[in-house]
Design an enzyme around this catalytic site. Sequence first.
Site, PDB file in Angstrom:
ATOM      1  N   ASN A  46     -16.397 -16.517  10.791  1.00 27.30           N
ATOM      2  CA  ASN A  46     -17.446 -16.580   9.778  1.00 27.30           C
ATOM      3  C   ASN A  46     -18.338 -17.801  10.002  1.00 27.30           C
ATOM      4  OD1 ASN A  46     -15.155 -18.031   8.932  1.00 27.30           O
ATOM      5  ND2 ASN A  46     -15.622 -17.808   6.772  1.00 27.30           N
ATOM      6  N   VAL A  47     -19.606 -17.621   9.688  1.00 25.01           N
ATOM      7  CA  VAL A  47     -20.612 -18.673   9.864  1.00 25.01           C
ATOM      8  C   VAL A  47     -21.422 -18.735   8.575  1.00 25.01           C
ATOM      9  CG1 VAL A  47     -22.589 -19.449  11.221  1.00 25.01           C
ATOM     10  CG2 VAL A  47     -20.707 -18.253  12.365  1.00 25.01           C
ATOM     11  N   GLU A  59     -16.801 -10.554  10.853  1.00 27.69           N
ATOM     12  CA  GLU A  59     -17.015  -9.230  11.448  1.00 27.69           C
ATOM     13  C   GLU A  59     -18.425  -9.069  11.985  1.00 27.69           C
ATOM     14  OE1 GLU A  59     -15.469  -9.961   8.694  1.00 27.69           O
ATOM     15  OE2 GLU A  59     -13.668  -8.756   8.439  1.00 27.69           O
ATOM     16  N   CYS A  90     -13.424  -7.513   4.026  1.00 29.29           N
ATOM     17  CA  CYS A  90     -14.146  -7.214   2.787  1.00 29.29           C
ATOM     18  C   CYS A  90     -14.808  -5.830   2.892  1.00 29.29           C
ATOM     19  CB  CYS A  90     -15.175  -8.302   2.477  1.00 29.29           C
ATOM     20  SG  CYS A  90     -16.695  -8.198   3.445  1.00 29.29           S
TER      21      CYS A  90
HETATM   22  N1  THU Z   1     -15.105 -13.501   5.035  1.00 28.05           N
HETATM   23  C1  THU Z   1     -15.157 -12.959   6.281  1.00 28.05           C
HETATM   24  O1  THU Z   1     -15.609 -13.613   7.215  1.00 28.05           O
HETATM   25  N2  THU Z   1     -14.700 -11.702   6.454  1.00 28.05           N
HETATM   26  C2  THU Z   1     -14.099 -10.956   5.488  1.00 28.05           C
HETATM   27  O2  THU Z   1     -13.799  -9.781   5.717  1.00 28.05           O
HETATM   28  C3  THU Z   1     -13.773 -11.576   4.193  1.00 28.05           C
HETATM   29  C4  THU Z   1     -14.604 -12.771   3.862  1.00 28.05           C
HETATM   30  C5  THU Z   1     -15.635 -14.851   4.815  1.00 28.05           C
HETATM   31  C6  THU Z   1     -16.973 -14.885   4.125  1.00 28.05           C
HETATM   32  C7  THU Z   1     -16.991 -16.312   3.585  1.00 28.05           C
HETATM   33  O3  THU Z   1     -17.499 -17.157   4.613  1.00 28.05           O
HETATM   34  C8  THU Z   1     -15.526 -16.648   3.362  1.00 28.05           C
HETATM   35  O4  THU Z   1     -14.776 -15.614   4.008  1.00 28.05           O
HETATM   36  C9  THU Z   1     -15.139 -16.679   1.879  1.00 28.05           C
HETATM   37  O5  THU Z   1     -15.509 -15.512   1.239  1.00 28.05           O
END
Ligand code: THU
Length: 131
Positions: A46-47, A59, A90
């Site tokens: 995640n970024v 993703e 998510c």
């Molecule tokens: N996040 C993801 O990268 N993928 C997911 O499927 C669930 C949530 C990240 C988004 C945000 O940067 C952090 O988790 C907290 O919600």
Amino acid sequence: MTAAVDWERLREAARDAMSRAYAPYSGYPVGVAALVDDGRIVSGCNVENASYGLGLCAECGLVSELQNTGGGRLTHFTCVDGNGDTLVPCGRCRQLLYEFGGPDLLLETPAGILPLSEMLPQAFGPGHLTK
Ligand code: THU
């Protein structure tokens, strides 16, 4: 017989990606990895962004890497949190995965290995646009 999938190797790739996450706002690093039908492994982290709503889930990076390294179909997917434990993707990201893996994509979840069709029932997808 199809070769057994090395889920541990996939988890390691996801943990490795997670270690490079940029998550200063949520403090919640995420890493993902998937096997492609040609044997490649693609991954993402995640970024986040100072404009909170613009943050990219792990993703997003994964599907971008998939497309930018030759495309193909995702066959197996895993997601980990900052502890390296299995995490469910998510809802929006289930849709991203559906585009490139379809209903048969296998996901590692806390409830075991499940097809995407069980994690995103009655999914809207590319097929609807060609009907
Ligand atoms: N996040 C993801 O990268 N993928 C997911 O499927 C669930 C949530 C990240 C988004 C945000 O940067 C952090 O988790 C907290 O919600």
